[in-house]
Design an enzyme around this catalytic site. Structure first.
Site, PDB file in Angstrom:
ATOM      1  N   ASP A 186       0.785  -1.242   0.000  1.00 13.73           N
ATOM      2  CA  ASP A 186       0.000   0.000   0.000  1.00 13.73           C
ATOM      3  C   ASP A 186       0.824   1.304   0.000  1.00 13.73           C
ATOM      4  OD1 ASP A 186      -1.935  -1.947   0.260  1.00 13.73           O
ATOM      5  OD2 ASP A 186      -2.863  -1.146   2.067  1.00 13.73           O
ATOM      6  N   ASP A 199      -4.556  -0.842  -1.822  1.00 13.12           N
ATOM      7  CA  ASP A 199      -5.860  -0.658  -1.185  1.00 13.12           C
ATOM      8  C   ASP A 199      -6.770  -0.042  -2.259  1.00 13.12           C
ATOM      9  OD1 ASP A 199      -6.912  -1.126   1.461  1.00 13.12           O
ATOM     10  OD2 ASP A 199      -7.049   1.042   1.787  1.00 13.12           O
ATOM     11  N   HIS A 218     -10.705   0.664  -2.806  1.00 10.16           N
ATOM     12  CA  HIS A 218     -12.092   0.639  -2.324  1.00 10.16           C
ATOM     13  C   HIS A 218     -13.063   1.256  -3.323  1.00 10.16           C
ATOM     14  CE1 HIS A 218     -10.513  -0.490   1.543  1.00 10.16           C
ATOM     15  NE2 HIS A 218      -9.927   0.660   1.766  1.00 10.16           N
ATOM     16  N   HIS A 244     -17.370   3.021   0.432  1.00 12.67           N
ATOM     17  CA  HIS A 244     -16.982   1.778   1.121  1.00 12.67           C
ATOM     18  C   HIS A 244     -17.378   1.827   2.601  1.00 12.67           C
ATOM     19  CE1 HIS A 244     -14.081  -1.273   2.737  1.00 12.67           C
ATOM     20  NE2 HIS A 244     -14.539  -1.903   1.672  1.00 12.67           N
ATOM     21  N   HIS A 277     -10.588   7.050   1.412  1.00  7.24           N
ATOM     22  CA  HIS A 277      -9.216   6.885   0.918  1.00  7.24           C
ATOM     23  C   HIS A 277      -9.175   5.790  -0.135  1.00  7.24           C
ATOM     24  CE1 HIS A 277      -9.641   3.731   3.942  1.00  7.24           C
ATOM     25  NE2 HIS A 277      -8.722   3.067   3.263  1.00  7.24           N
ATOM     26  N   LYS A 324      -7.114  -4.932  -3.002  1.00  6.08           N
ATOM     27  CA  LYS A 324      -7.865  -5.477  -1.861  1.00  6.08           C
ATOM     28  C   LYS A 324      -8.786  -4.417  -1.291  1.00  6.08           C
ATOM     29  CE  LYS A 324      -4.131  -4.215   1.215  1.00  6.08           C
ATOM     30  NZ  LYS A 324      -4.862  -3.195   1.986  1.00  6.08           N
ATOM     31  N   CYS A 358      -2.157  -2.536   7.612  1.00  2.00           N
ATOM     32  CA  CYS A 358      -2.055  -3.470   6.478  1.00  2.00           C
ATOM     33  C   CYS A 358      -0.792  -4.313   6.488  1.00  2.00           C
ATOM     34  CB  CYS A 358      -2.254  -2.710   5.171  1.00  2.00           C
ATOM     35  SG  CYS A 358      -3.968  -2.136   5.032  1.00  2.00           S
TER      36      CYS A 358
HETATM   37  C1  VGL Z   1      -4.754   0.881   5.620  1.00  2.00           C
HETATM   38  C2  VGL Z   1      -6.340   1.833   6.963  1.00  2.00           C
HETATM   39  C3  VGL Z   1      -7.293   1.669   5.990  1.00  2.00           C
HETATM   40  C4  VGL Z   1      -3.323   0.472   5.448  1.00  2.00           C
HETATM   41  C5  VGL Z   1      -5.696   0.704   4.628  1.00  2.00           C
HETATM   42  O1  VGL Z   1      -2.842   0.374   4.293  1.00  2.00           O
HETATM   43  O2  VGL Z   1      -2.649   0.244   6.476  1.00  2.00           O
HETATM   44  N1  VGL Z   1      -5.082   1.428   6.777  1.00  2.00           N
HETATM   45  N2  VGL Z   1      -6.963   1.103   4.819  1.00  2.00           N
HETATM   46 ZN    ZN Z   2      -8.417   1.025   3.267  1.00  2.00          ZN
END
Ligand code: VGL
Ligand code: ZN
Length: 208
Positions: free
Chosen positions: A12, A50, A52, A56, A85, A110, A155
């Site tokens: 990510d 990430d 979404h 979401h 995000h 994901k 993550c």
């Molecule tokens: C993440 C919060 C929400 C991450 C992803 O990549 O750690 N944290 N979505």
């Molecule tokens: Zn996320």
């Protein structure tokens, strides 16, 4: 330690998790050069992203009266609510422009199901739905994974825990990660990871 059966998983490293992004992780962009150097040392490099859909269920904006960083109960467990995000196709969901990992063979997206989050790159938050990454790695004979990216306590943590549970030797490179650190989540994450057998390593400990 880095051999043909070792994969680098870069978690990510996206604009929304870097300074200026909607869920900025302090110093998130500082890992970009480290991750770029790491990428050159592995035969298998996988990126997670990430990704979404708009609206979401992990977004606070989808829950009237709720604010970012509050938690709610979801059918699959407690869910932290985040600012919007990494919306599919948005600039915030794109990889950091300095990321130079064109050798990566796979990108695993994901968090694509609107009602289930997925911190982990391997199994969604319902703890049941696979992303396919485990099968991808196993089919290629990968035995060991080295993790770097954002965020250490979400993550990276969840991906590392699932990797070790699926039988991969799992190493997290501490300087190549940055954390959100919400209410002590960073210390908790390291405690959980190390209790499960995830190895916490410095860059200098990765030979090969
Ligand atoms: C993440 C919060 C929400 C991450 C992803 O990549 O750690 N944290 N979505
Ligand atoms: Zn996320």
């Amino acid at each position: 330690m880095i051999d043909a059966w070792t994969a680098l998983i870069v978690v990510d490293v996206q604009n929304d998790f870097c300074p200026g992004g909607s869920l900025a992780v302090a110093g998130g962009d500082e890992i970009v050069p480290l991750v770029n150097d790491l990428g050159k040392r592995f035969a298998t490099v996988v990126l997670t992203q990430d990704w979404h859909p708009a609206g979401h269920s992990s977004f606070a904006s989808s829950h009237p009266g709720k604010l970012p960083f509050e938690s709610i109960a979801m059918p699959y467990g407690t869910q932290v609510l985040w600012p919007d995000h990494c919306v599919q196709g948005s600039a915030g969901a794109a990889f950091h422009p300095g990321l130079d990992l064109s050798m990566a063979q796979a990108v695993i997206r994901k968090g694509c199901h609107s009602k289930v989050d997925s911190y982990s790159g391997l199994v969604e938050a319902d703890r049941t739905t696979p992303t396919g990454l485990g099968g991808y790695l196993r089919e290629r004979g990968i035995a060991r994974v080295v993790l770097a990216g954002l965020a250490t306590d979400f993550c990276v943590n969840w991906t590392a825990q699932d990797a070790v549970r699926q039988g991969f030797e799992t190493i997290v490179v501490e300087e190549a990660c940055r954390a959100i650190d919400l209410d002590g989540s960073l210390d908790r994450a390291w405690a959980e990871m190390t209790a499960l057998g995830v190895r916490r390593a410095r860059l200098t400990e990765l030979n090969g």
